[in-house]
Design an enzyme around this catalytic site. Structure first.
Site, PDB file in Angstrom:
ATOM      1  N   ASP A   9      -6.518  -8.218   0.998  1.00  0.00           N
ATOM      2  CA  ASP A   9      -7.372  -7.460   0.077  1.00  0.00           C
ATOM      3  C   ASP A   9      -7.762  -8.355  -1.092  1.00  0.00           C
ATOM      4  OD1 ASP A   9      -8.843  -5.311  -0.800  1.00  0.00           O
ATOM      5  OD2 ASP A   9      -7.145  -4.160  -1.544  1.00  0.00           O
ATOM      6  N   GLU A  47     -12.299 -10.913  -1.313  1.00  0.00           N
ATOM      7  CA  GLU A  47     -11.944 -10.393   0.014  1.00  0.00           C
ATOM      8  C   GLU A  47     -11.896 -11.536   1.028  1.00  0.00           C
ATOM      9  OE1 GLU A  47     -10.983  -7.348   0.606  1.00  0.00           O
ATOM     10  OE2 GLU A  47     -12.011  -5.996  -0.770  1.00  0.00           O
ATOM     11  N   ASP A  69      -9.538  -3.614   4.184  1.00  0.00           N
ATOM     12  CA  ASP A  69     -10.403  -2.476   3.859  1.00  0.00           C
ATOM     13  C   ASP A  69     -11.829  -2.940   3.541  1.00  0.00           C
ATOM     14  OD1 ASP A  69     -10.167  -3.540   1.314  1.00  0.00           O
ATOM     15  OD2 ASP A  69      -9.025  -1.869   0.502  1.00  0.00           O
ATOM     16  N   HIS A 123      -7.032   2.609  -0.146  1.00  0.00           N
ATOM     17  CA  HIS A 123      -6.487   3.659  -1.020  1.00  0.00           C
ATOM     18  C   HIS A 123      -6.134   4.911  -0.217  1.00  0.00           C
ATOM     19  CE1 HIS A 123      -7.938   0.985  -4.098  1.00  0.00           C
ATOM     20  NE2 HIS A 123      -9.130   1.048  -3.556  1.00  0.00           N
ATOM     21  N   ASP A 133      -3.646  -4.551  -2.505  1.00  0.00           N
ATOM     22  CA  ASP A 133      -4.593  -4.079  -3.524  1.00  0.00           C
ATOM     23  C   ASP A 133      -3.978  -4.209  -4.916  1.00  0.00           C
ATOM     24  OD1 ASP A 133      -7.096  -2.522  -4.287  1.00  0.00           O
ATOM     25  OD2 ASP A 133      -5.540  -1.172  -5.029  1.00  0.00           O
TER      26      ASP A 133
END
Length: 149
Positions: A9, A47, A69, A123, A133
């Protein structure tokens, strides 16, 4: 060939702004965490850096399951990269690929491995994604705090 999993992430506080990244590399038993950041960057660059820095740590060839993600990273690896290369690093709209320096570096690293990228909802309580994250944001904050001093 042995399989490794990478969870990755990236984050930026502002776009552009201070950024951070974090990756977890695991074989199911052992885990290694890779983290860092930059003073002025974008979310997409972080990322990509999360994946690049993880792959740089892996010296031998593996089957790699990459979980992120970032649809940008997943689509780039699974769909766009080969087309971009065939088109001279141009998009389907004939524009230069954004973040070409990082995509070219990632492309070189991908040649050593059999990588399949999977998108996971951010999330959403996924433990490794939540950890990455949080760490990516903490790495970005280091650069913001340095600016305030």
């Amino acid at each position: 060939m042995k399989t490794l999993k990478i969870f990755a992430d990236g984050s930026s506080l502002g776009n552009p702004g201070p950024g951070g990244y974090c990756s977890i590399i695991t074989d199911g038993e052992k885990k290694a965490v890779v983290k860092g950041g930059e003073k002025l960057t974008t979310n997409n660059r972080m990322e990509l850096m999360a994946v690049i820095k993880a792959l740089e740590k892996i010296k031998n060839s593996y089957n790699i399951e990459l979980y992120t993600d970032s649809k940008y990273v997943v689509d780039g690896i699974n769909s766009w990269l080969e087309k971009w290369k065939k088109n001279g690093w141009k998009t389907s709209n004939k524009k230069d690929v954004l973040n070409i320096d990082l995509w070219q570096k990632l492309d070189q690293l991908l040649q050593r491995h059999n990588v399949k990228a999977y998108w996971i909802k951010g999330h959403n309580g996924h433990p490794e994604n939540e950890y990455c994250d949080k760490v990516a944001k903490m790495e970005a904050l280091k650069y913001m705090q340095n600016e305030e001093k």
